[in-house]
Design an enzyme around this catalytic site. Structure first.
Site, mmCIF file in Angstrom:
data_model
loop_
_atom_site.group_PDB
_atom_site.id
_atom_site.type_symbol
_atom_site.label_atom_id
_atom_site.label_comp_id
_atom_site.label_asym_id
_atom_site.label_seq_id
_atom_site.Cartn_x
_atom_site.Cartn_y
_atom_site.Cartn_z
ATOM 1 C CE LYS A 18 30.740 -64.294 -20.633
ATOM 2 N NZ LYS A 18 30.030 -63.224 -19.858
ATOM 3 C CE1 TYR A 58 34.379 -61.273 -17.192
ATOM 4 C CE2 TYR A 58 34.508 -63.511 -16.353
ATOM 5 C CZ TYR A 58 34.037 -62.609 -17.286
ATOM 6 O OH TYR A 58 33.219 -63.038 -18.322
ATOM 7 C CG ASN A 125 26.634 -62.088 -20.841
ATOM 8 O OD1 ASN A 125 27.437 -63.007 -20.672
ATOM 9 N ND2 ASN A 125 26.874 -60.850 -20.476
ATOM 10 C CG HIS A 128 34.846 -62.024 -22.448
ATOM 11 N ND1 HIS A 128 34.727 -60.880 -21.692
ATOM 12 C CD2 HIS A 128 36.093 -61.982 -23.010
ATOM 13 C CE1 HIS A 128 35.860 -60.184 -21.783
ATOM 14 N NE2 HIS A 128 36.698 -60.824 -22.569
ATOM 15 C CD GLU A 139 39.907 -59.775 -21.967
ATOM 16 O OE1 GLU A 139 39.454 -60.161 -23.072
ATOM 17 O OE2 GLU A 139 39.346 -58.925 -21.255
HETATM 18 P P1 IDP Z 1 30.704 -57.197 -20.809
HETATM 19 O O1 IDP Z 1 30.849 -58.703 -20.706
HETATM 20 O O2 IDP Z 1 29.506 -56.823 -21.655
HETATM 21 O O3 IDP Z 1 31.972 -56.504 -21.238
HETATM 22 P P2 IDP Z 1 31.144 -56.389 -18.014
HETATM 23 O O4 IDP Z 1 30.507 -55.225 -17.345
HETATM 24 O O5 IDP Z 1 32.631 -56.313 -18.253
HETATM 25 O O6 IDP Z 1 30.323 -56.655 -19.366
HETATM 26 O O7 IDP Z 1 30.827 -57.659 -17.105
HETATM 27 C C1 IDP Z 1 31.515 -58.871 -17.276
HETATM 28 C C2 IDP Z 1 30.543 -60.004 -17.078
HETATM 29 O O8 IDP Z 1 30.127 -60.032 -15.714
HETATM 30 C C3 IDP Z 1 29.248 -59.870 -17.874
HETATM 31 O O9 IDP Z 1 29.376 -60.322 -19.204
HETATM 32 C C4 IDP Z 1 28.295 -60.736 -17.072
HETATM 33 O O10 IDP Z 1 28.472 -62.135 -17.344
HETATM 34 C C5 IDP Z 1 28.772 -60.447 -15.634
HETATM 35 N N1 IDP Z 1 28.010 -59.360 -14.990
HETATM 36 C C6 IDP Z 1 28.113 -58.040 -15.247
HETATM 37 N N2 IDP Z 1 27.275 -57.322 -14.468
HETATM 38 C C7 IDP Z 1 26.645 -58.220 -13.691
HETATM 39 C C8 IDP Z 1 25.642 -58.099 -12.650
HETATM 40 O O11 IDP Z 1 25.197 -56.999 -12.284
HETATM 41 N N3 IDP Z 1 25.215 -59.268 -12.075
HETATM 42 C C9 IDP Z 1 25.711 -60.499 -12.443
HETATM 43 N N4 IDP Z 1 26.641 -60.649 -13.404
HETATM 44 C C10 IDP Z 1 27.106 -59.528 -14.031
#
Ligand code: IDP
Length: 149
Positions: A18, A58, A125, A128, A139
């Site tokens: 990212k 997404y 984070n 992905h 994807e």
């Molecule tokens: P993952 O990336 O661990 O699979 P997902 O729930 O699919 O997690 O969420 C996709 C991405 O959306 C996350 O990696 C993060 O960057 C973002 N995200 C998820 N939950 C939140 C939130 O509550 N606030 C802001 N960003 C979020």
């Protein structure tokens, strides 16, 4: 580097290194962790994500309250998309990746070691990784359409 097609007899996953990781110079480290685990980098590209790509990628999150922040984050600089290949690579790379929230992600995982919480509400984070073989196929078609026949 791209290839004309992916080996249909091997498992593939899609990772996005990212924008925060790209800016912090973590691309080599993250790819090295995948390679050290024995996986192969089958495709690699530096990309400026478009709104359409992100909405497709997404799709399950587009209607959520954090989507605008997520899209802004993912377009804040180039990112690196890669196809990683190997036995059970989808599950294996998810293990390397760690939990979604940087502060709670296990030490030793990519997110646990490099993810940081900034208090801004945006979850930066680092990486992905596809969460299932079906997600990986979907994807890969978004980020590497030239590899899908
Ligand atoms: P993952 O990336 O661990 O699979 P997902 O729930 O699919 O997690 O969420 C996709 C991405 O959306 C996350 O990696 C993060 O960057 C973002 N995200 C998820 N939950 C939140 C939130 O509550 N606030 C802001 N960003 C979020």
């Amino acid at each position: 580097m791209t290839r004309s097609a992916l080996d249909p007899n091997t498992e593939h996953t899609l990772i996005l290194i990212k924008p925060d990781a790209y800016r912090r110079g973590l691309v080599g480290e993250i790819l090295a962790r995948c390679e050290r685990k024995g996986y192969v980098i089958s495709a690699l590209s530096v990309v400026e994500a478009t709104p359409d790509q992100l909405e497709a990628h997404y799709a399950e999150h587009v209607a959520k309250h954090f989507y605008a922040d997520l899209a802004r984050y993912m377009m804040s600089s180039p990112l690196v998309a890669a196809v990683i290949t190997g036995e059970q690579v989808v599950a294996g790379v998810r293990c390397l990746t760690g939990g979604t929230q940087p502060t709670q992600a296990d030490p030793g995982t990519i997110r646990g070691d490099y993810g940081r919480d900034w208090g801004s509400g945006t979850v930066e984070n680092v990486i992905h990784a596809s969460d299932s073989p079906a997600s990986a196929e979907r994807e890969i078609a978004i980020w590497f359409p030239e590899l899908v026949r």
